[in-house]
Design an enzyme around this catalytic site. Structure first.
Site, short mmCIF file in Angstrom:
data_model
loop_
_atom_site.label_atom_id
_atom_site.label_comp_id
_atom_site.label_asym_id
_atom_site.label_seq_id
_atom_site.Cartn_x
_atom_site.Cartn_y
_atom_site.Cartn_z
N TYR A 170 0.90 -1.37 0.33
CA TYR A 170 0.10 0.10 0.16
C TYR A 170 0.86 1.29 -0.19
O TYR A 170 2.16 1.04 0.03
CB TYR A 170 -0.96 -0.11 1.19
N ALA A 218 -6.69 -14.25 11.75
CA ALA A 218 -7.91 -13.80 10.91
C ALA A 218 -8.86 -14.92 10.36
O ALA A 218 -9.81 -15.07 10.49
CB ALA A 218 -7.46 -12.98 9.72
N ARG A 219 -8.03 -15.72 9.18
CA ARG A 219 -8.85 -16.81 8.36
C ARG A 219 -9.35 -17.92 9.65
O ARG A 219 -10.51 -18.24 9.28
CB ARG A 219 -7.68 -17.41 7.54
#
Length: 390
Positions: free
Chosen positions: A168, A342-343
């Site tokens: 990013y 997260a997953r």
């Protein structure tokens, strides 16, 4: 060594345990504002036992989104964010906003605003050249991060996480591959790290000691000649010396050039291609072989993260392959103050409660990564029943 499930200080706040739900774009904000569906997405892991959940992705400007459906931080967003914070707090957890600018990962065609990059690059997302911001525009980016943190504070959030990873905008400035500038923001590593350090200081100045401030920092882009660990270690030292951050969450990979370097496991090439309309979908089919798959293993970023633990004294958050009590305890024994996941929580939002009740429950996440292409519609685990808006 304190237990992973004991309360822990993160800067000025106390979390009920050391487990953080990391930021993964939810795909549940069709109008770039909080929805009941987004609130439920974060309420569920809060009720399931995490110490803090992280809302992603809260862009600091309209053009800083990967597409126009993402939240961008502005007064209109505050009431919904406040409702989300209240729902998470009611479950006993804290809430953080991941703030940042997508830079070269932004879809200018969707956002109807130019994508930014350290140097002029072609964007396959918008089929246009990216815009190279000058020093004045970068100062506006710094100010936008401070303003975003202020909106998070107004909404009752406990923390902000600044996005310094995955190529990013800030991470792209770190990269010698993407940053070919010859001004005060390019060339030497100190210049390439200037934007990150300015942003961290501006955010801290805005929120003081009222909010915790963390940053997600790339250890390695997984791309040559991108950012590598020796340079990232030096950036970590500078960020520590600046004393603007309460912790670093260590990550890796490039959403632009090598996304699977972070998401170990299967590479869902066909699903990615189906997620995009033509002609981008056709391009994804052609590029599919370049979505390199990396085998999954527990704590797959630990070897790199150990080097940061040896060099830095500030609190560190270990990310990547955290799905069991054994791995959490390993992270604590290695000196990491927090773990992030997260997953596994997407498959089982109550996994932390299960682990607390029984040290050895098996995570049901298969690391198929079929959840990754769902971010373009509505993020969900394809193996669960949670497939339609609630």
């Amino acid at each position: 060594m304190s237990d992973i499930f004991e309360p822990a200080r993160l800067g000025p706040i106390t979390l009920r345990n050391r487990v953080i739900k990391s930021a993964t774009f939810e795909g549940r904000t069709p109008d770039a504002l909080v929805t009941d569906d987004l609130i439920e997405y974060h309420r569920a892991p809060a009720a399931g036992g995490v110490g803090m959940t992280t809302v992603a992705y809260c862009a600091v400007a309209p053009g800083g989104r990967t597409d126009r459906h993402q939240i961008w931080m502005r007064p209109d967003a505050v009431p919904g964010l406040r409702r989300l914070a209240d729902a998470v707090h009611a479950e006993g957890a804290a809430v953080s906003a991941q703030i940042g600018h997508a830079g070269p990962v932004a879809n200018a065609a969707s956002n109807r605003s130019p994508a930014l990059a350290p140097t002029r690059l072609f964007s396959p997302l918008s089929m246009k050249m990216m815009h190279r911001p000058d020093a004045a525009a970068l100062r506006e980016v710094v100010q936008a991060h401070a303003d975003a943190a202020g909106y998070a504070e107004q909404a009752g959030f406990d923390a902000v996480e600044i996005h310094f990873g995955h190529n990013y905008l800030v991470s792209a400035f770190f990269s010698p591959l993407l940053n070919r500038r010859r001004d005060e923001y390019g060339g030497s590593l100190r210049n390439r790290a200037r934007l990150a350090r300015d942003i961290a200081m501006a955010v801290r100045d805005r929120v003081g000691d009222r909010l915790a401030v963390t940053a997600k920092l790339n250890m390695d882009d997984g791309v040559a000649p991108g950012l590598h660990i020796e340079e990232s270690l030096q950036i970590g030292r500078w960020l520590q010396d600046d004393d603007a951050l309460d912790a670093l969450e260590l990550t890796a990979g490039s959403s632009l050039l090598n996304p699977m370097y972070l998401f170990r496991g299967d590479a869902p090439r066909r699903s990615f291609a189906r997620a995009f309309p033509p002609p981008l979908g056709w391009g994804m089919r052609l590029a599919g072989p370049f979505l390199r798959a990396y085998p999954y293993q527990e704590a797959f970023l630990l070897d790199m993260a150990r080097q940061f633990r040896q060099e830095l004294t500030m609190p560190l958050i270990l990310l990547g392959g955290i799905t069991s009590r054994e791995t959490m305890d390993l992270a604590r024994s290695e000196g990491f103050e927090f773990v992030a996941m997260a997953r596994a929580l997407l498959r089982q939002p109550d996994l932390i409660n299960r682990i607390q009740a029984n040290d050895r429950p098996r995570s049901l996440c298969t690391h198929c990564n079929e959840c990754m292409p769902t971010i373009y519609s509505r993020t969900h685990c394809v193996l669960t029943r949670d497939r339609v808006a609630g």
